[in-house]
Design a protein around this motif. Sequence first.
Motif, mmCIF file in Angstrom:
data_model
loop_
_atom_site.group_PDB
_atom_site.id
_atom_site.type_symbol
_atom_site.label_atom_id
_atom_site.label_comp_id
_atom_site.label_asym_id
_atom_site.label_seq_id
_atom_site.Cartn_x
_atom_site.Cartn_y
_atom_site.Cartn_z
ATOM 1 N N ARG A 260 0.809 -1.228 0.000
ATOM 2 C CA ARG A 260 0.000 0.000 0.000
ATOM 3 C C ARG A 260 0.840 1.274 0.000
ATOM 4 O O ARG A 260 0.463 2.270 -0.602
ATOM 5 C CB ARG A 260 -0.943 0.010 1.208
ATOM 6 C CG ARG A 260 -2.113 -0.950 1.055
ATOM 7 C CD ARG A 260 -3.155 -0.641 2.110
ATOM 8 N NE ARG A 260 -4.096 -1.739 2.289
ATOM 9 C CZ ARG A 260 -5.196 -1.919 1.545
ATOM 10 N NH1 ARG A 260 -5.472 -1.100 0.559
ATOM 11 N NH2 ARG A 260 -5.999 -2.933 1.791
ATOM 12 N N ARG B 233 -7.974 -17.062 -4.533
ATOM 13 C CA ARG B 233 -8.960 -16.497 -3.591
ATOM 14 C C ARG B 233 -8.531 -16.749 -2.146
ATOM 15 O O ARG B 233 -8.622 -15.873 -1.294
ATOM 16 C CB ARG B 233 -10.335 -17.112 -3.829
ATOM 17 C CG ARG B 233 -11.256 -16.198 -4.657
ATOM 18 C CD ARG B 233 -12.721 -16.580 -4.502
ATOM 19 N NE ARG B 233 -12.976 -17.992 -4.756
ATOM 20 C CZ ARG B 233 -13.102 -18.524 -5.976
ATOM 21 N NH1 ARG B 233 -13.005 -17.757 -7.048
ATOM 22 N NH2 ARG B 233 -13.332 -19.821 -6.131
ATOM 23 N N SER C 220 -5.801 -14.368 -1.328
ATOM 24 C CA SER C 220 -6.340 -13.003 -1.173
ATOM 25 C C SER C 220 -7.044 -12.855 0.173
ATOM 26 O O SER C 220 -6.900 -11.832 0.844
ATOM 27 C CB SER C 220 -7.360 -12.685 -2.267
ATOM 28 O OG SER C 220 -6.721 -12.583 -3.482
ATOM 29 N N ASP C 221 -7.806 -13.876 0.555
ATOM 30 C CA ASP C 221 -8.510 -13.814 1.840
ATOM 31 C C ASP C 221 -7.498 -13.733 2.987
ATOM 32 O O ASP C 221 -7.702 -13.010 3.962
ATOM 33 C CB ASP C 221 -9.414 -15.045 2.028
ATOM 34 C CG ASP C 221 -10.627 -14.996 1.105
ATOM 35 O OD1 ASP C 221 -10.885 -13.912 0.518
ATOM 36 O OD2 ASP C 221 -11.302 -16.043 0.940
ATOM 37 N N TYR C 222 -6.419 -14.500 2.839
ATOM 38 C CA TYR C 222 -5.369 -14.449 3.868
ATOM 39 C C TYR C 222 -4.783 -13.031 3.942
ATOM 40 O O TYR C 222 -4.639 -12.461 5.024
ATOM 41 C CB TYR C 222 -4.255 -15.454 3.558
ATOM 42 C CG TYR C 222 -3.093 -15.349 4.518
ATOM 43 C CD1 TYR C 222 -3.072 -16.084 5.695
ATOM 44 C CD2 TYR C 222 -2.047 -14.461 4.273
ATOM 45 C CE1 TYR C 222 -2.024 -15.947 6.593
ATOM 46 C CE2 TYR C 222 -0.999 -14.313 5.159
ATOM 47 C CZ TYR C 222 -0.990 -15.062 6.318
ATOM 48 O OH TYR C 222 0.033 -14.908 7.215
ATOM 49 N N ARG D 217 -6.100 -10.225 3.068
ATOM 50 C CA ARG D 217 -7.087 -9.288 3.626
ATOM 51 C C ARG D 217 -7.061 -9.365 5.162
ATOM 52 O O ARG D 217 -7.098 -8.341 5.836
ATOM 53 C CB ARG D 217 -8.481 -9.650 3.093
ATOM 54 C CG ARG D 217 -9.535 -8.579 3.325
ATOM 55 C CD ARG D 217 -10.811 -8.861 2.546
ATOM 56 N NE ARG D 217 -10.665 -8.608 1.126
ATOM 57 C CZ ARG D 217 -10.615 -9.561 0.182
ATOM 58 N NH1 ARG D 217 -10.752 -10.829 0.498
ATOM 59 N NH2 ARG D 217 -10.454 -9.254 -1.086
ATOM 60 N N ALA D 218 -6.964 -10.577 5.698
ATOM 61 C CA ALA D 218 -7.032 -10.739 7.155
ATOM 62 C C ALA D 218 -5.699 -10.446 7.844
ATOM 63 O O ALA D 218 -5.668 -9.833 8.909
ATOM 64 C CB ALA D 218 -7.466 -12.175 7.478
ATOM 65 N N PRO E 250 -2.714 -6.238 6.277
ATOM 66 C CA PRO E 250 -3.418 -5.015 5.862
ATOM 67 C C PRO E 250 -2.515 -4.006 5.159
ATOM 68 O O PRO E 250 -3.012 -3.093 4.495
ATOM 69 C CB PRO E 250 -3.955 -4.445 7.180
ATOM 70 C CG PRO E 250 -3.169 -5.123 8.252
ATOM 71 C CD PRO E 250 -2.770 -6.455 7.728
ATOM 72 N N ASP F 248 -2.544 -4.432 -0.598
ATOM 73 C CA ASP F 248 -3.865 -4.391 -1.229
ATOM 74 C C ASP F 248 -4.246 -5.844 -1.546
ATOM 75 O O ASP F 248 -3.492 -6.518 -2.270
ATOM 76 C CB ASP F 248 -3.749 -3.550 -2.507
ATOM 77 C CG ASP F 248 -5.080 -3.446 -3.233
ATOM 78 O OD1 ASP F 248 -5.959 -4.299 -2.995
ATOM 79 O OD2 ASP F 248 -5.216 -2.532 -4.051
ATOM 80 N N PRO F 249 -5.384 -6.344 -1.046
ATOM 81 C CA PRO F 249 -5.677 -7.792 -1.210
ATOM 82 C C PRO F 249 -6.083 -8.216 -2.616
ATOM 83 O O PRO F 249 -6.262 -9.405 -2.864
ATOM 84 C CB PRO F 249 -6.826 -8.025 -0.219
ATOM 85 C CG PRO F 249 -7.462 -6.701 -0.046
ATOM 86 C CD PRO F 249 -6.398 -5.660 -0.234
ATOM 87 N N GLU F 250 -6.251 -7.260 -3.531
ATOM 88 C CA GLU F 250 -6.528 -7.639 -4.932
ATOM 89 C C GLU F 250 -5.210 -7.965 -5.606
ATOM 90 O O GLU F 250 -4.338 -7.083 -5.740
ATOM 91 C CB GLU F 250 -7.194 -6.474 -5.683
ATOM 92 C CG GLU F 250 -8.692 -6.362 -5.451
ATOM 93 C CD GLU F 250 -9.407 -7.690 -5.652
ATOM 94 O OE1 GLU F 250 -9.248 -8.287 -6.738
ATOM 95 O OE2 GLU F 250 -10.095 -8.150 -4.724
#
Length: 385
Positions: free
Chosen positions: A229, A291, A294-296, A298-299, A302, A305-307
């Motif tokens: 980020r 996916r 990405s979920d990992y 996101r959690a 931080p 960027d999870p995309e």
Amino acid sequence: MPVSRSSSGLRRQLDVAVVGGGVLGLAATDALLRRGVDVHCFEGRPPGSGQSGGLTRSFRHRHDDEELVALAAESLRGWRDWERRCGRRLIGPEGAAYLGMVAPDAAGLRRHGIEHRWVRPAEQDSVFGALAPVDGPLLSDPTAGAIRARRTIDVLAGWVRDRIIPAHVHAVSVPGDGDGVELQTADAIYRARSVLVCAGTATPRLVAGVGLDLPLSCALHVRPHFRVRDGGDGEPLPCWVDRSGQFGETVYGSPIGRTGRYVVGLIGEGVDVPYPDAALPPGTAMEAYVRRVSDYVRAALPGLDPEPVGVRVCVMSKLPAGSDALGVWHTAGVGAVVGHNLFKMAPALGELLADTALGGAVPARLRRLTDRALGVAAAPVRVAG
Ligand SMILES: Cc1cc2nc3c(=O)[nH]c(=O)nc-3n(C[C@H](O)[C@H](O)[C@H](O)COP(=O)(O)OP(=O)(O)OC[C@H]3O[C@@H](n4cnc5c(N)ncnc54)[C@H](O)[C@@H]3O)c2cc1C
């Protein structure tokens, strides 16, 4: 290129031949050249085309097997020598951080005098600013870092360039007259006194011709990467190993140099394939792996960027003992190496493979690692403490 030809032009004589110009074949070729050996390296594609492809790999000291910790420490000295020779940085200053480790997991680091420290959750930002709050300490390995993989291949290939024979080897065999080892290529048959096969996932097929049966399995592995980020302008992010399961997955991660990108993958997970360029089994959803990663992110991360901004599907190879196992064999003038996570070990393994080719036998420490890779010598070396 000092290759002597027979009168027919079809048969050519070599002293030592290395098959495969990935990081291990190039490192072994370089080690042999520095010892004054007349060595040639066969590579059918651009050097570093196999598992050594891509931009980044993690260098970390921690392994479950303490002999691998020692090999990593020796390798880091080799990496520093390579950096001095080429005048470029090959391993960055990022360090590595591990989550989900307990005191015995650092026993190898202690025993081999490798700098490390335990970082309390309250101080975790000092080693990994992009990380969500975690339960439990991080183990920090400050002299680890992200390997500049492509730069390493370019540097090694430059050092051995005039020793590379740009040819695919179709077969390795011991000729009927027992004189040396025969290598068949599309345009010539070579004889060499000694051969090292460092052809990655193609190695088992090639050395089957001299009676070696290497139990290497292959899987296709997905490795998405993410944007940092802050654009990567802040403190460099460390290489990452999370075995805690706190965020629902066990993962590894690595910065891609100073590009502001960070790679994350699921440890040891992939789709099994019978051979490296086999088609994926019908119905395989590689996206499901992306996916999960990405979920990992996101959690747990931080600061990213999870995309995903890109993804690489690569071949992962494995011996029965798992992700960090390596094996080296030698018979009838032919040495062979396979395993996984071997990029970081290239400087030390290059020397040991040179020893194997010149001595006609696998050095004892590699024999022990090979036995454990096959599950012959039960548990990995691990000292409680
Ligand atoms: C997703 C992923 C993540 C990884 N992460 C890490 C990590 O963080 N840290 C780490 O240390 N390692 C890591 N690794 C492992 C590491 O990349 C490999 O162990 C290493 O690159 C293997 O190098 P190699 O030279 O043995 O094989 P390769 O790089 O596969 O090289 C083999 C070469 O042989 C050539 N070749 C094959 N057959 C023939 C033939 N018949 N004739 C002539 N040439 C031939 C190929 O073209 C290729 O260039 C990772 C690997 C993957 C796939």
